[in-house]
Scaffold this active site. Structure first.
Site, PDB file in Angstrom:
ATOM      1  N   HIS A  98      48.845  92.619 -42.701  1.00 27.36           N
ATOM      2  CA  HIS A  98      47.694  92.807 -43.582  1.00 27.36           C
ATOM      3  C   HIS A  98      47.712  91.674 -44.610  1.00 27.36           C
ATOM      4  O   HIS A  98      47.471  91.908 -45.800  1.00 27.36           O
ATOM      5  CB  HIS A  98      47.752  94.171 -44.265  1.00 27.36           C
ATOM      6  N   ASP A 121      43.304  71.587 -35.144  1.00 26.93           N
ATOM      7  CA  ASP A 121      44.623  71.296 -34.595  1.00 26.93           C
ATOM      8  C   ASP A 121      45.197  72.484 -33.824  1.00 26.93           C
ATOM      9  O   ASP A 121      46.041  72.308 -32.947  1.00 26.93           O
ATOM     10  CB  ASP A 121      45.606  70.947 -35.718  1.00 26.93           C
ATOM     11  N   HIS A 172      39.914  95.820 -40.658  1.00 25.01           N
ATOM     12  CA  HIS A 172      41.329  96.180 -40.492  1.00 25.01           C
ATOM     13  C   HIS A 172      42.248  95.014 -40.860  1.00 25.01           C
ATOM     14  O   HIS A 172      42.812  94.999 -41.951  1.00 25.01           O
ATOM     15  CB  HIS A 172      41.557  96.650 -39.057  1.00 25.01           C
TER      16      HIS A 172
END
Length: 233
Positions: A98, A121, A172
């Site tokens: 998170h 990249d 989420h």
């Protein structure tokens, strides 16, 4: 690889998350797969990192989803990892965190555009974000549905998981993966940096546009594919 070795590898990669500033308290997990044995090791649910030991890691059978070694309950996100391992046999490690900036983009339900060469990249397209999960899927096996939602997103966008080893789950947070747990952690840190850089760029110039395709392709191909020339041969 013995179960003890797999648990130790998984413990090491989990311990790198707080070191890299990607987790706080118990919010995050890494799993590491042993494809020959058809299992993966994963962090136990709700155990603080300061108290975590190699013996605490839980080993889960990929085919059955059952715990085959360990006395603690595996991460609540285990079924999400399970669905990704089942669908993509090339994946050898998965990370869920998170982390601040990646979670902010997920909560905004916005893909992260390719605004510069740092992003290019690592992957040649925007970091995808899933759609918000509908209520019927939330009320089902939520963690399984999260894995299936990621798979649905990649299928819809025609993305290859090893070329695009990161995703945001709307509302989420981020999931990343790689050939092993260490590479999955690397991608988790890269994703957090890409999200922060993109956020700052759009704060400085809200009208910033994605990098032109020729420059994206140049930077991506310097590091990836048969003609890559970045680093030492």
């Amino acid at each position: 690889m013995s179960f003890e070795q797999l648990k130790h590898e998984c413990w090491q990669t989990n311990m790198s998350l707080p070191e890299l500033g990607l987790v706080f308290f118990t919010f995050g997990n890494v799993s590491c797969a042993d494809r020959e044995q058809g299992v993966f090791a994963i962090k136990p649910s709700g155990v603080e990192y300061e108290k975590l030991t190699p013996e605490d890691m839980v080993i889960v059978d990929i085919a059955t989803g059952r715990t085959v070694s360990g006395t603690l309950r595996p991460s609540s996100d285990t079924n999400t990892h399970l669905e990704l391992y089942r669908r993509y046999p090339e994946i050898g490690g998965i990370v869920h965190t998170h982390s601040t900036y990646a979670s902010a983009w997920a909560q905004a339900a916005k893909p992260v555009p390719v605004l510069g060469t740092t992003h290019a990249d690592h992957l040649p397209v925007e970091v995808p974000c899933t759609e918000f999960m509908p209520d019927d899927r939330i009320q089902n096996d939520y963690e399984t549905e999260t894995g299936l939602q990621i798979i649905d997103c990649f299928t819809r966008l025609h993305l290859k998981p090893m070329e695009n080893p990161m995703v945001l789950v709307a509302g989420h947070g981020p999931f990343t993966w790689g050939k092993d747990g260490a590479q999955a952690v690397y991608h988790a840190k890269v994703l957090e940096e890409l999200c922060e850089i993109a956020y700052l760029t759009l704060q400085i110039n809200p009208a910033a546009v994605p990098l032109k395709k020729s420059l994206i392709n140049k930077h991506y191909c310097r590091k990836h594919g048969k003609d890559a020339y970045y680093g030492q041969l």
